[in-house]
Design an enzyme around this catalytic site. Sequence first.
Site, PDB file in Angstrom:
ATOM      1  N   ARG A  80       0.847  -1.201   0.000  1.00  0.00           N
ATOM      2  CA  ARG A  80       0.000   0.000   0.000  1.00  0.00           C
ATOM      3  C   ARG A  80       0.877   1.244   0.000  1.00  0.00           C
ATOM      4  NH1 ARG A  80      -4.729   1.274   4.417  1.00  0.00           N
ATOM      5  NH2 ARG A  80      -2.975   1.154   5.889  1.00  0.00           N
ATOM      6  N   ASP A  98      -3.522   2.547  14.092  1.00  0.00           N
ATOM      7  CA  ASP A  98      -2.758   3.267  13.083  1.00  0.00           C
ATOM      8  C   ASP A  98      -3.307   4.684  12.988  1.00  0.00           C
ATOM      9  OD1 ASP A  98      -5.067   3.180  11.532  1.00  0.00           O
ATOM     10  OD2 ASP A  98      -4.248   1.824  10.018  1.00  0.00           O
TER      11      ASP A  98
END
Length: 559
Positions: A173, A459
């Site tokens: 990603r 996150d």
Amino acid sequence: MAASTAAPCYDAPEGVDVRGRYDREFAGILTRDALDFVAGLQREFRGAVRYAMEQRREAQRRYDAGELPRFDPATTLVREGDWTCASVPPAVADRTVEITGPAEPRKMVINALNSGAKVFMADFEDAMSPTWENLMHGQVNLRDAVAGTISFRDAPRGRTYELNDRTAKLFVRPRGWHLPEAHILIDGEPAIGCLVDFGLYFFHNHAAFGAGQGAGFGPLCDLPKMEHSREARIWNGVFQRAEKAAGIEPGSIRATVLVETLPAVFQMNEILHELREHSAGLNCGRWDYIFSYVKTFRAHPDRLLPDRALVGMAQHFMRSYSHLLIHTCHRRGVHAMGGMAAQIPIKDDAAANEAALELVRKDKLREVRAGHDGTWAAHPGLIPAIREVFEGHLGGRPNQIGDAAGHEGASVKEEDLIQPPRGARTVDGLRLNVRVGVQYLAAWLAGSGSVPLYNLMEDAATAEISRVQNWQWLRHGAALDAGGVEVRATPELLARVVEEEMARVEAEVGPDRFRKGRYAEAGRIFSRQCTAPELDDFLTLDAYNLIVAHHPGASPCKL
């Protein structure tokens, strides 16, 4: 003649200036040809990226003026048309459980590939603090992982980590379109972060992808934070240019798009259509989706969120989003991936650990029954439980793409996707937002983007939800429950809560760690963000300059 004492530097092509610290290992990634490839991507697509970012801002101005997100009448034919995406690559037909984590540290990459998951999504985005060291070490790690040579020696423990014979398939990603890479300048401008991430990874590894991903396929990517199909169109152009430059078959690159912004949920068919040659489906990026809901409706006092702990998949707007994503993906012949399970094992409390695992099982059973083809986990300890749920339901099938699963999404309407969530707003919720937001930001500033907090692996999405919710409550003077007493969310209340929660954090982590960490700095930034007159788009964008470290000696050699 005296020996030259000039500092070593990167061999960069014309117009490219590398300002990050020089390292011989990094120089193997930042080769002249690799940098030239990245610069070519930026020069071709930067105009389109600028336009897309301005269109994001224009859309937000309309939402602030009272407009609501909706399906675009101009693309009705795309939504109603009978078309499908390219067939699923056989090597990744089974994506029942995917583990996610940053591309650095190296040991974590090895453990994720060995975890028993079907896929490892190596992250340069929300799970990574984009320091120069992290980004470059991440590229080195992934190069070695693709080659099958990655290893790590833990000298204090006398242990060596290496890859198993069977490993997870590797997805990567890159960052979102909005994030710069300030350590690399191209024609005097910061590089576009995602083009650095993708470009370097693709350039160094495209020749080896077939061995690990299946003949004719690779790389495999996850694409974050998109808001409109025009942004998917740019990615499709990037992929086409990369495939042509490498001389590989068109459609080799495949990408799963994270539907993690409210505007994107109205563009899912259009996004898949733009990427139909390169699509690997869509993913419910549910935590960032909640963040985006608040940001999109920041000027709408009738759409205040309850405590974020109450904004789960049982809320109507979240359930509708999941059902529509599944229906859309299966109609177009691609994977519909479920959301993140962020729980981490609780080693010192067996009962609490089992309770956490039971929550994961229930969440994943809901997903697979709804029609999801796979899901995400943040920790290897969750994988056996998740695999048991998905594999037990699928009965040997790799996915549900050809099934009728997901038909509920056919009836989802615009109003279902924006229905205000229900639940209480409390001072305890405000406190939790501060406590978690500050601790995450302190870790991010110190170089860690994947942070264990209160038995969850957090996150950047968590910090973003915490920040924008506090901002929204303060902006509209939300009524908060303080143990049966109603109080208004005000800057004065937030200041008191921040002071008290900072003291609590110091007590939890210890005075020495608190003093040496970046907690005080994080507290100031978080407070400023929550009380700002205008809501910043991204906390990480505001804080990014604090982790940029330019090293003039690393600039390209001038002969």
